[in-house]
Design an enzyme around this catalytic site. Structure first.
Site, PDB file in Angstrom:
ATOM      1  N   SER A   1      39.454  36.415  47.331  1.00 51.72           N
ATOM      2  CA  SER A   1      40.532  36.886  46.464  1.00 51.72           C
ATOM      3  C   SER A   1      40.191  38.128  45.671  1.00 51.72           C
ATOM      4  O   SER A   1      41.013  39.004  45.501  1.00 51.72           O
ATOM      5  CB  SER A   1      40.925  35.781  45.476  1.00 51.72           C
ATOM      6  OG  SER A   1      39.809  35.380  44.704  1.00 51.72           O
ATOM      7  N   CYS A   2      38.956  38.237  45.179  1.00 52.16           N
ATOM      8  CA  CYS A   2      38.703  39.279  44.193  1.00 52.16           C
ATOM      9  C   CYS A   2      37.923  40.445  44.730  1.00 52.16           C
ATOM     10  O   CYS A   2      37.744  41.443  44.036  1.00 52.16           O
ATOM     11  CB  CYS A   2      37.978  38.707  42.977  1.00 52.16           C
ATOM     12  SG  CYS A   2      36.248  38.271  43.301  1.00 52.16           S
ATOM     13  N   GLY A   3      37.378  40.373  45.946  1.00 58.08           N
ATOM     14  CA  GLY A   3      36.599  41.492  46.435  1.00 58.08           C
ATOM     15  C   GLY A   3      35.218  41.483  45.813  1.00 58.08           C
ATOM     16  O   GLY A   3      34.699  40.465  45.397  1.00 58.08           O
TER      17      GLY A   3
ATOM     18  N   THR B   1      34.408  36.947  47.311  1.00 59.61           N
ATOM     19  CA  THR B   1      35.322  35.849  47.571  1.00 59.61           C
ATOM     20  C   THR B   1      36.517  36.371  48.334  1.00 59.61           C
ATOM     21  O   THR B   1      36.694  37.572  48.510  1.00 59.61           O
ATOM     22  CB  THR B   1      35.815  35.202  46.260  1.00 59.61           C
ATOM     23  OG1 THR B   1      36.748  36.081  45.629  1.00 59.61           O
ATOM     24  CG2 THR B   1      34.675  34.915  45.314  1.00 59.61           C
TER      25      THR B   1
END
Length: 280
Positions: free
Chosen positions: A114-116, A112
């Site tokens: 945002s989170c990798g 994603t």
């Protein structure tokens, strides 16, 4: 800016006043990365530098280490139902003889903005797949004063952030604090992949004399990417995670967090920070 930004209608409320106007937003679209024609990963990214993003992603996964490992990167034609090109699917073809890993058995192939990477196995996986030990010889020695200047230099180079306020950035600096490259993306890990991928394609790996600065927090994934590219120093304007500190400590990576103004926290391998030369 092309597809990097998009315009949307917005209702602004300021001190009781209502104003309807268009606003500039950072674009976010999926990118599917294929390896030798087979789907490998999907990430949500800001369009632009897609080939560098794919190459940097594969450096982080231990697949690529030099331009010679890479045969071609191309957008896939016929990616839409009507046969058009969405420019959201890229295929990376490896050079003959380069091993094709079965990465999908080891990790979740969805990422994603945002989170990798989700489900990255452990510190052992990074140690096993790293091509280069972090070996800055002679060792880097960076003054706190120089390190403290880097966020402002990064901020001055962020072109799209000024228009949207919604982008992360990653920058590479040399040991004298000179900006080598900067990339922006809605995902901090994508921005890092882009600068590493551009370095790979230019024949610049390992980045053994470079400092990587990121505009957000320092997660395990970002520390992993620095280690896999041979980068000796990772600095972030926000907090690191505990696993990022563990990886930095084990791999020999200098990890700096909360880099704001003249303040910073050095979480691992402070030998590269000239603490006898304090920031003003």
């Amino acid at each position: 800016m092309g597809r990097v930004t998009e315009r949307r209608r917005v209702v602004r409320v300021r001190d009781g006043r209502v104003d309807r106007r268009p606003d500039t937003l950072v674009a976010e679209e999926p990118l599917e990365i294929r390896l030798n024609g087979k789907p490998l990963a999907i990430t949500m990214r800001t369009p632009g530098d897609d080939f560098a993003l794919a190459a940097g992603f594969l450096v982080s996964e231990g697949v690529l280490g030099s331009p010679a490992d890479l045969r071609t990167i191309a957008y896939c034609a016929g990616a839409t139902a009507d046969g058009g090109n969405s420019y959201n699917v890229v295929d990376v073809q490896l050079a003959p003889g380069v091993p094709v890993p079965d990465i999908t058995l080891e990790r979740n192939v969805y990422t994603t903005s945002s989170c990798g990477l989700c489900g990255k196995a452990s510190l052992d996986a990074v140690r096993t797949h790293a091509r280069w030990a972090i070996a800055d010889d002679p060792p880097l020695r960076l003054s706190p004063a120089l390190i403290a200047e880097l966020p402002e230099r990064l901020r001055a180079a962020q072109r799209v952030f000024d228009r949207t306020g919604g982008l992360h950035a990653a920058a590479l600096f040399d040991e004298d604090g000179e900006l080598l490259d900067v990339c922006e993306d809605v995902g901090r890990h994508n921005a890092v992949d882009k600068v590493i991928g551009r370095a790979l394609r230019a024949g610049g790996l390992p980045l053994s004399r470079a400092v990587l600065l990121v505009s957000g927090r320092a997660s395990f994934e970002l520390a992993q990417k620095a280690v896999m590219a041979g980068i000796p120093v990772l600095a972030a304007v926000s907090a690191p995670s505990s696993l990022a500190v563990d990886l930095a400590d084990e791999a020999g990576l200098t990890l700096i967090g909360f880099l704001r103004g003249s303040s910073m926290n050095v979480y691992a391998h402070d030998r590269r920070v000239a603490l006898d030369d304090p920031a003003p």
